[in-house]
Design an enzyme around this catalytic site. Structure first.
Site, PDB file in Angstrom:
ATOM      1  N   HIS A 164      -2.534  -6.808  -1.092  1.00  0.00           N
ATOM      2  CA  HIS A 164      -2.519  -6.190  -2.422  1.00  0.00           C
ATOM      3  C   HIS A 164      -2.391  -4.689  -2.245  1.00  0.00           C
ATOM      4  O   HIS A 164      -3.033  -4.118  -1.348  1.00  0.00           O
ATOM      5  CB  HIS A 164      -3.806  -6.474  -3.198  1.00  0.00           C
ATOM      6  CG  HIS A 164      -4.043  -7.933  -3.395  1.00  0.00           C
ATOM      7  ND1 HIS A 164      -3.363  -8.675  -4.317  1.00  0.00           N
ATOM      8  CD2 HIS A 164      -4.860  -8.795  -2.742  1.00  0.00           C
ATOM      9  CE1 HIS A 164      -3.752  -9.933  -4.239  1.00  0.00           C
ATOM     10  NE2 HIS A 164      -4.660 -10.036  -3.288  1.00  0.00           N
TER      11      HIS A 164
ATOM     12  N   ALA B 258      -0.827 -11.281 -10.091  1.00  0.00           N
ATOM     13  CA  ALA B 258      -1.878 -11.850 -10.939  1.00  0.00           C
ATOM     14  C   ALA B 258      -2.159 -13.317 -10.635  1.00  0.00           C
ATOM     15  O   ALA B 258      -3.265 -13.807 -10.919  1.00  0.00           O
ATOM     16  CB  ALA B 258      -1.502 -11.680 -12.408  1.00  0.00           C
TER      17      ALA B 258
ATOM     18  N   GLU C 249      -2.867 -12.250   3.119  1.00  0.00           N
ATOM     19  CA  GLU C 249      -2.841 -11.834   1.711  1.00  0.00           C
ATOM     20  C   GLU C 249      -2.785 -10.314   1.649  1.00  0.00           C
ATOM     21  O   GLU C 249      -3.498  -9.634   2.397  1.00  0.00           O
ATOM     22  CB  GLU C 249      -4.123 -12.350   1.046  1.00  0.00           C
ATOM     23  CG  GLU C 249      -4.285 -11.942  -0.402  1.00  0.00           C
ATOM     24  CD  GLU C 249      -5.587 -12.496  -0.991  1.00  0.00           C
ATOM     25  OE1 GLU C 249      -6.379 -13.163  -0.260  1.00  0.00           O
ATOM     26  OE2 GLU C 249      -5.819 -12.249  -2.187  1.00  0.00           O
TER      27      GLU C 249
ATOM     28  N   ARG D  29       5.584   0.820 -12.850  1.00  0.00           N
ATOM     29  CA  ARG D  29       4.413   0.100 -13.349  1.00  0.00           C
ATOM     30  C   ARG D  29       3.121   0.796 -12.938  1.00  0.00           C
ATOM     31  O   ARG D  29       2.805   0.866 -11.736  1.00  0.00           O
ATOM     32  CB  ARG D  29       4.421  -1.320 -12.767  1.00  0.00           C
ATOM     33  CG  ARG D  29       3.226  -2.155 -13.136  1.00  0.00           C
ATOM     34  CD  ARG D  29       3.142  -3.418 -12.297  1.00  0.00           C
ATOM     35  NE  ARG D  29       2.002  -4.213 -12.686  1.00  0.00           N
ATOM     36  CZ  ARG D  29       1.503  -5.204 -11.960  1.00  0.00           C
ATOM     37  NH1 ARG D  29       2.060  -5.534 -10.808  1.00  0.00           N
ATOM     38  NH2 ARG D  29       0.448  -5.863 -12.380  1.00  0.00           N
TER      39      ARG D  29
ATOM     40  N   ARG E 256     -11.597  -2.842  -9.115  1.00  0.00           N
ATOM     41  CA  ARG E 256     -10.982  -2.950 -10.434  1.00  0.00           C
ATOM     42  C   ARG E 256     -11.750  -3.936 -11.333  1.00  0.00           C
ATOM     43  O   ARG E 256     -12.912  -4.231 -11.054  1.00  0.00           O
ATOM     44  CB  ARG E 256      -9.507  -3.333 -10.257  1.00  0.00           C
ATOM     45  CG  ARG E 256      -8.760  -2.298  -9.404  1.00  0.00           C
ATOM     46  CD  ARG E 256      -7.292  -2.633  -9.273  1.00  0.00           C
ATOM     47  NE  ARG E 256      -6.644  -2.631 -10.584  1.00  0.00           N
ATOM     48  CZ  ARG E 256      -5.444  -3.172 -10.803  1.00  0.00           C
ATOM     49  NH1 ARG E 256      -4.786  -3.756  -9.809  1.00  0.00           N
ATOM     50  NH2 ARG E 256      -4.908  -3.141 -12.013  1.00  0.00           N
TER      51      ARG E 256
ATOM     52  N   PRO F 205       4.426 -12.006  -9.654  1.00  0.00           N
ATOM     53  CA  PRO F 205       4.841 -11.465 -10.935  1.00  0.00           C
ATOM     54  C   PRO F 205       4.590  -9.971 -11.108  1.00  0.00           C
ATOM     55  O   PRO F 205       3.574  -9.440 -10.661  1.00  0.00           O
ATOM     56  CB  PRO F 205       3.993 -12.259 -11.941  1.00  0.00           C
ATOM     57  CG  PRO F 205       2.844 -12.775 -11.160  1.00  0.00           C
ATOM     58  CD  PRO F 205       3.383 -13.030  -9.783  1.00  0.00           C
ATOM     59  N   ASN F 206       5.555  -9.355 -11.736  1.00  0.00           N
ATOM     60  CA  ASN F 206       5.531  -7.935 -12.122  1.00  0.00           C
ATOM     61  C   ASN F 206       5.693  -6.958 -10.960  1.00  0.00           C
ATOM     62  O   ASN F 206       5.777  -5.744 -11.180  1.00  0.00           O
ATOM     63  CB  ASN F 206       4.249  -7.598 -12.922  1.00  0.00           C
ATOM     64  CG  ASN F 206       4.168  -8.388 -14.206  1.00  0.00           C
ATOM     65  OD1 ASN F 206       5.109  -8.366 -15.000  1.00  0.00           O
ATOM     66  ND2 ASN F 206       3.083  -9.116 -14.417  1.00  0.00           N
TER      67      ASN F 206
ATOM     68  N   TYR G 260      -0.598   1.639  -8.665  1.00  0.00           N
ATOM     69  CA  TYR G 260       0.239   0.997  -7.649  1.00  0.00           C
ATOM     70  C   TYR G 260       1.119   1.978  -6.861  1.00  0.00           C
ATOM     71  O   TYR G 260       1.815   1.563  -5.935  1.00  0.00           O
ATOM     72  CB  TYR G 260       1.124  -0.076  -8.314  1.00  0.00           C
ATOM     73  CG  TYR G 260       0.310  -1.184  -8.945  1.00  0.00           C
ATOM     74  CD1 TYR G 260      -0.483  -2.020  -8.156  1.00  0.00           C
ATOM     75  CD2 TYR G 260       0.299  -1.387 -10.323  1.00  0.00           C
ATOM     76  CE1 TYR G 260      -1.252  -3.024  -8.724  1.00  0.00           C
ATOM     77  CE2 TYR G 260      -0.460  -2.398 -10.905  1.00  0.00           C
ATOM     78  CZ  TYR G 260      -1.231  -3.209 -10.096  1.00  0.00           C
ATOM     79  OH  TYR G 260      -1.991  -4.200 -10.667  1.00  0.00           O
TER      80      TYR G 260
ATOM     81  N   ASN H   2       1.819 -11.286  -1.493  1.00  0.00           N
ATOM     82  CA  ASN H   2       1.181 -10.568  -2.590  1.00  0.00           C
ATOM     83  C   ASN H   2       1.471 -11.384  -3.837  1.00  0.00           C
ATOM     84  O   ASN H   2       2.563 -11.295  -4.412  1.00  0.00           O
ATOM     85  CB  ASN H   2       1.728  -9.139  -2.732  1.00  0.00           C
ATOM     86  CG  ASN H   2       0.996  -8.374  -3.834  1.00  0.00           C
ATOM     87  OD1 ASN H   2       0.228  -8.953  -4.615  1.00  0.00           O
ATOM     88  ND2 ASN H   2       1.232  -7.075  -3.912  1.00  0.00           N
TER      89      ASN H   2
HETATM   90  C1  DQA Z   1      -1.893  -6.755  -7.095  1.00  0.00           C
HETATM   91  C2  DQA Z   1      -3.285  -6.842  -7.728  1.00  0.00           C
HETATM   92  C3  DQA Z   1      -3.330  -7.892  -8.826  1.00  0.00           C
HETATM   93  O1  DQA Z   1      -4.625  -7.926  -9.419  1.00  0.00           O
HETATM   94  C4  DQA Z   1      -2.325  -7.580  -9.908  1.00  0.00           C
HETATM   95  O2  DQA Z   1      -2.301  -8.590 -10.885  1.00  0.00           O
HETATM   96  C5  DQA Z   1      -0.957  -7.324  -9.369  1.00  0.00           C
HETATM   97  C6  DQA Z   1      -0.824  -6.538  -8.146  1.00  0.00           C
HETATM   98  C7  DQA Z   1      -1.796  -5.598  -6.086  1.00  0.00           C
HETATM   99  O3  DQA Z   1      -0.853  -5.591  -5.303  1.00  0.00           O
HETATM  100  O4  DQA Z   1      -2.636  -4.679  -6.107  1.00  0.00           O
HETATM  101  O5  DQA Z   1       0.041  -7.702  -9.958  1.00  0.00           O
HETATM  102  O6  DQA Z   1      -1.641  -7.952  -6.399  1.00  0.00           O
END
Ligand code: DQA
Length: 147
Positions: free
Chosen positions: A101, A78, A99, A19, A108, A11-12, A24, A75
């Site tokens: 990120h 959240a 995994e 964003r 964070r 998501p997002n 990011y 990835n």
């Molecule tokens: C994320 C880190 C997560 O905590 C966050 O909710 C994201 C992006 C990252 O790529 O740094 O949506 O996965």
């Protein structure tokens, strides 16, 4: 034989570029996809690259990746910090998973320090921004090709 990898984004992550660029970066998801495709092509691998804001769709795609590919880069956004369903999908399907990120989740908020993905992943790459995807592909292909 050429390996096939699936790269799934949660998501997002479709909003990358605009964003919270201070966290990011300013690279869009489309640019990350282009870079992943170029990197995979250079390393003789086929890639499926997807993003969804929906947890169930990601579960379906993990199950599909287990059938149609050799390994997964995830990835989960959240959902990393909340989703037993994604944890179970990886565990149940047995797909080799890296995994990733963009941000260093350990620098964070406290709620980002726990990952439901890490216990079922081979490893995690975080804090290297968009470049982390190439690092993850490299790590995954290295593992797949040495087995
Ligand atoms: C994320 C880190 C997560 O905590 C966050 O909710 C994201 C992006 C990252 O790529 O740094 O949506 O996965």
């Amino acid at each position: 034989m050429a390996k096939t990898i699936h790269i799934l984004n949660g998501p997002n992550l479709n909003l990358l570029g605009t964003r919270e660029p201070e966290i990011y970066g300013s690279t869009t998801l489309a640019s990350i996809e282009d870079a992943c495709r170029a990197f995979c092509q250079a390393h003789d691998a086929d890639v499926v690259f997807r993003q969804s804001n929906e947890e169930g769709e990601l579960v379906n795609w993990i199950q599909e990746a287990a059938v149609k590919s050799d390994g997964l880069i995830l990835n989960a956004g959240a959902y990393t910090h909340t989703s037993v369903a994604l944890h179970d999908a990886i565990k149940a399907s047995g797909i080799k998973t890296i995994e990733v990120h963009l941000s260093n989740i350990f620098q964070r908020e406290e709620f980002r320090h726990h990952s439901f993905i890490s216990p079922v992943a081979t490893g995690m790459i975080c804090g290297f921004g968009a470049h982390g995807y190439e690092l993850a592909i490299s790590a995954l292909l290295n593992q797949l090709n040495s087995n």
